[in-house]
Design a protein around this motif. Structure first.
Motif, PDB file in Angstrom:
ATOM      1  N   LEU A 132       0.830  -1.204   0.000  1.00  0.00           N
ATOM      2  CA  LEU A 132       0.000   0.000   0.000  1.00  0.00           C
ATOM      3  C   LEU A 132       0.863   1.251   0.000  1.00  0.00           C
ATOM      4  O   LEU A 132       0.589   2.212  -0.731  1.00  0.00           O
ATOM      5  N   ARG A 133       1.908   1.255   0.806  1.00  0.00           N
ATOM      6  CA  ARG A 133       2.778   2.429   0.887  1.00  0.00           C
ATOM      7  C   ARG A 133       3.436   2.718  -0.460  1.00  0.00           C
ATOM      8  O   ARG A 133       3.498   3.866  -0.904  1.00  0.00           O
ATOM      9  N   GLN A 134       3.912   1.681  -1.124  1.00  0.00           N
ATOM     10  CA  GLN A 134       4.577   1.866  -2.417  1.00  0.00           C
ATOM     11  C   GLN A 134       3.594   2.346  -3.475  1.00  0.00           C
ATOM     12  O   GLN A 134       3.911   3.217  -4.293  1.00  0.00           O
ATOM     13  N   ALA A 135       2.381   1.793  -3.467  1.00  0.00           N
ATOM     14  CA  ALA A 135       1.372   2.192  -4.450  1.00  0.00           C
ATOM     15  C   ALA A 135       0.965   3.647  -4.258  1.00  0.00           C
ATOM     16  O   ALA A 135       0.854   4.413  -5.221  1.00  0.00           O
ATOM     17  N   ARG A 136       0.751   4.038  -3.009  1.00  0.00           N
ATOM     18  CA  ARG A 136       0.376   5.430  -2.731  1.00  0.00           C
ATOM     19  C   ARG A 136       1.501   6.379  -3.135  1.00  0.00           C
ATOM     20  O   ARG A 136       1.254   7.435  -3.723  1.00  0.00           O
ATOM     21  N   SER A 137       2.730   6.011  -2.823  1.00  0.00           N
ATOM     22  CA  SER A 137       3.873   6.848  -3.191  1.00  0.00           C
ATOM     23  C   SER A 137       3.982   6.991  -4.707  1.00  0.00           C
ATOM     24  O   SER A 137       4.290   8.072  -5.219  1.00  0.00           O
ATOM     25  N   THR A 138       3.701   5.900  -5.436  1.00  0.00           N
ATOM     26  CA  THR A 138       3.759   5.943  -6.900  1.00  0.00           C
ATOM     27  C   THR A 138       2.714   6.896  -7.464  1.00  0.00           C
ATOM     28  O   THR A 138       3.008   7.717  -8.340  1.00  0.00           O
ATOM     29  N   LEU A 139       1.497   6.814  -6.959  1.00  0.00           N
ATOM     30  CA  LEU A 139       0.422   7.684  -7.447  1.00  0.00           C
ATOM     31  C   LEU A 139       0.688   9.144  -7.099  1.00  0.00           C
ATOM     32  O   LEU A 139       0.454  10.039  -7.922  1.00  0.00           O
ATOM     33  N   GLU A 140       1.173   9.394  -5.907  1.00  0.00           N
ATOM     34  CA  GLU A 140       1.482  10.775  -5.513  1.00  0.00           C
ATOM     35  C   GLU A 140       2.619  11.332  -6.360  1.00  0.00           C
ATOM     36  O   GLU A 140       2.615  12.511  -6.720  1.00  0.00           O
ATOM     37  N   GLY A 141       3.582  10.483  -6.685  1.00  0.00           N
ATOM     38  CA  GLY A 141       4.686  10.924  -7.532  1.00  0.00           C
ATOM     39  C   GLY A 141       4.237  11.289  -8.937  1.00  0.00           C
ATOM     40  O   GLY A 141       4.840  12.142  -9.589  1.00  0.00           O
ATOM     41  N   LEU A 142       3.166  10.659  -9.405  1.00  0.00           N
ATOM     42  CA  LEU A 142       2.624  10.964 -10.732  1.00  0.00           C
ATOM     43  C   LEU A 142       1.802  12.247 -10.734  1.00  0.00           C
ATOM     44  O   LEU A 142       1.535  12.806 -11.803  1.00  0.00           O
ATOM     45  N   GLY A 143       1.397  12.703  -9.543  1.00  0.00           N
ATOM     46  CA  GLY A 143       0.637  13.950  -9.467  1.00  0.00           C
ATOM     47  C   GLY A 143      -0.767  13.807  -8.914  1.00  0.00           C
ATOM     48  O   GLY A 143      -1.495  14.794  -8.804  1.00  0.00           O
ATOM     49  N   PHE A 144      -1.170  12.599  -8.537  1.00  0.00           N
ATOM     50  CA  PHE A 144      -2.498  12.410  -7.952  1.00  0.00           C
ATOM     51  C   PHE A 144      -2.485  12.844  -6.486  1.00  0.00           C
ATOM     52  O   PHE A 144      -1.548  12.551  -5.746  1.00  0.00           O
ATOM     53  N   GLU A 145      -3.542  13.535  -6.082  1.00  0.00           N
ATOM     54  CA  GLU A 145      -3.636  14.018  -4.702  1.00  0.00           C
ATOM     55  C   GLU A 145      -4.812  13.398  -3.948  1.00  0.00           C
ATOM     56  O   GLU A 145      -4.762  13.265  -2.729  1.00  0.00           O
ATOM     57  N   LYS A 146      -5.859  13.028  -4.678  1.00  0.00           N
ATOM     58  CA  LYS A 146      -7.047  12.462  -4.033  1.00  0.00           C
ATOM     59  C   LYS A 146      -6.968  10.933  -4.101  1.00  0.00           C
ATOM     60  O   LYS A 146      -7.335  10.328  -5.108  1.00  0.00           O
ATOM     61  N   ILE A 147      -6.481  10.347  -3.020  1.00  0.00           N
ATOM     62  CA  ILE A 147      -6.280   8.899  -2.974  1.00  0.00           C
ATOM     63  C   ILE A 147      -6.889   8.352  -1.683  1.00  0.00           C
ATOM     64  O   ILE A 147      -6.660   8.899  -0.605  1.00  0.00           O
ATOM     65  N   ARG A 148      -7.674   7.303  -1.803  1.00  0.00           N
ATOM     66  CA  ARG A 148      -8.241   6.649  -0.625  1.00  0.00           C
ATOM     67  C   ARG A 148      -8.022   5.148  -0.739  1.00  0.00           C
ATOM     68  O   ARG A 148      -7.646   4.645  -1.803  1.00  0.00           O
ATOM     69  N   GLU A 149      -8.245   4.444   0.370  1.00  0.00           N
ATOM     70  CA  GLU A 149      -8.070   2.992   0.366  1.00  0.00           C
ATOM     71  C   GLU A 149      -9.400   2.294   0.623  1.00  0.00           C
ATOM     72  O   GLU A 149     -10.254   2.803   1.353  1.00  0.00           O
ATOM     73  N   LEU A 150      -9.554   1.145   0.016  1.00  0.00           N
ATOM     74  CA  LEU A 150     -10.714   0.287   0.253  1.00  0.00           C
ATOM     75  C   LEU A 150     -10.191  -1.102   0.601  1.00  0.00           C
ATOM     76  O   LEU A 150      -9.552  -1.760  -0.221  1.00  0.00           O
ATOM     77  N   TYR A 151     -10.445  -1.522   1.842  1.00  0.00           N
ATOM     78  CA  TYR A 151      -9.962  -2.826   2.290  1.00  0.00           C
ATOM     79  C   TYR A 151     -11.001  -3.902   1.993  1.00  0.00           C
ATOM     80  O   TYR A 151     -12.195  -3.729   2.271  1.00  0.00           O
ATOM     81  N   VAL A 152     -10.528  -4.989   1.430  1.00  0.00           N
ATOM     82  CA  VAL A 152     -11.399  -6.117   1.095  1.00  0.00           C
ATOM     83  C   VAL A 152     -10.758  -7.391   1.636  1.00  0.00           C
ATOM     84  O   VAL A 152      -9.539  -7.440   1.870  1.00  0.00           O
ATOM     85  N   PRO A 153     -11.564  -8.425   1.862  1.00  0.00           N
ATOM     86  CA  PRO A 153     -10.999  -9.685   2.368  1.00  0.00           C
ATOM     87  C   PRO A 153      -9.934 -10.227   1.425  1.00  0.00           C
ATOM     88  O   PRO A 153     -10.125 -10.294   0.212  1.00  0.00           O
TER      89      PRO A 153
END
Length: 215
Positions: A132-153
């Motif tokens: 999750l940390r790596q994915a969020r960092s990747t998206l933020e590095g691309l310029g995305f600011e509105k990011i949320r998480e959805l946890y699933v089983p």
């Protein structure tokens, strides 16, 4: 008397003859001072020392209007960047540098940022199996600011299973606006409660199979 007068009038010449090195040094110093003075005067004339222009307010103007207004003010315009703001008319100036009312030299360049005609589109890479940390960092590095998480089983905790935009699963390489709100689908891992549920389901399946065999 004439000889004495000649001796007096020839003193500078005698000095030069007796001290040629000192005379040359003095001459070099005088010439150097003259060159420096002329250079400073030329720089004042060239750079317009003491002259300045006041930067007008360009915000809200179209780029063409801003170029014309700055030219009339004795300044130059240059487009430095464009960003997208849905609340502002496309093609208008959003920011400028130097700021409004700044005092600058004539012909100074004023850098303008205008509102883009369409939002910047970004390709979303494959994030599956990332943390999750790596994915969020990747998206933020691309310029995305509105990011949320959805946890699933899922068996693996905090492992990314995919990315969604407006509820739709995105394929790798899909292009979405930079202002988009993205949802990272993340595994929540197997908790004690979910483990008990899985065990109960397995026992129920075995019991059902035994009943079927008896029949």
């Amino acid at each position: 008397m004439e000889d004495k007068t000649d001796k007096k009038t020839n003193k500078p010449v005698d000095f030069i003859k007796k001290h040629p090195i000192l005379f040359n040094l003095l001459l070099i110093v005088l010439v150097g001072c003259g060159i420096i003075w002329l250079t400073l005067v030329a720089l004042d004339v060239w750079t317009g020392h003491g002259e300045y222009r006041v930067v007008p307010d360009m915000k809200g103007l179209s780029y063409e209007q801003a170029v014309k207004a700055l030219d009339e003010a004795g300044l130059r315009a240059e487009l430095s960047d464009s960003i997208y703001d849905s609340s502002t008319r496309p093609g208008t100036v959003l920011e400028q540098s130097p700021k409004v009312n700044a005092k600058v030299k004539p012909n100074r360049t004023v850098y303008l940022t205008i509102n883009a005609f369409s939002p910047r589109m970004i390709s979303v890479p494959s994030l599956t199996d990332m943390s999750l940390r790596q994915a969020r960092s990747t998206l933020e590095g691309l310029g995305f600011e509105k990011i949320r998480e959805l946890y699933v089983p899922s068996e693996y905790k905090d492992l990314v299973l995919g990315v969604r935009f407006n509820g739709i699963e995105l394929d790798p390489g899909a292009r979405v606006p930079a202002s988009a709100s993205l949802t990272i689908v993340v595994g929540e891992g197997i908790t004690e409660e979910s483990s008990d549920t899985i065990v109960d389901m397995a026992v129920a399946d075995d019991t059902e199979a035994e009943v079927l065999d008896l029949d």
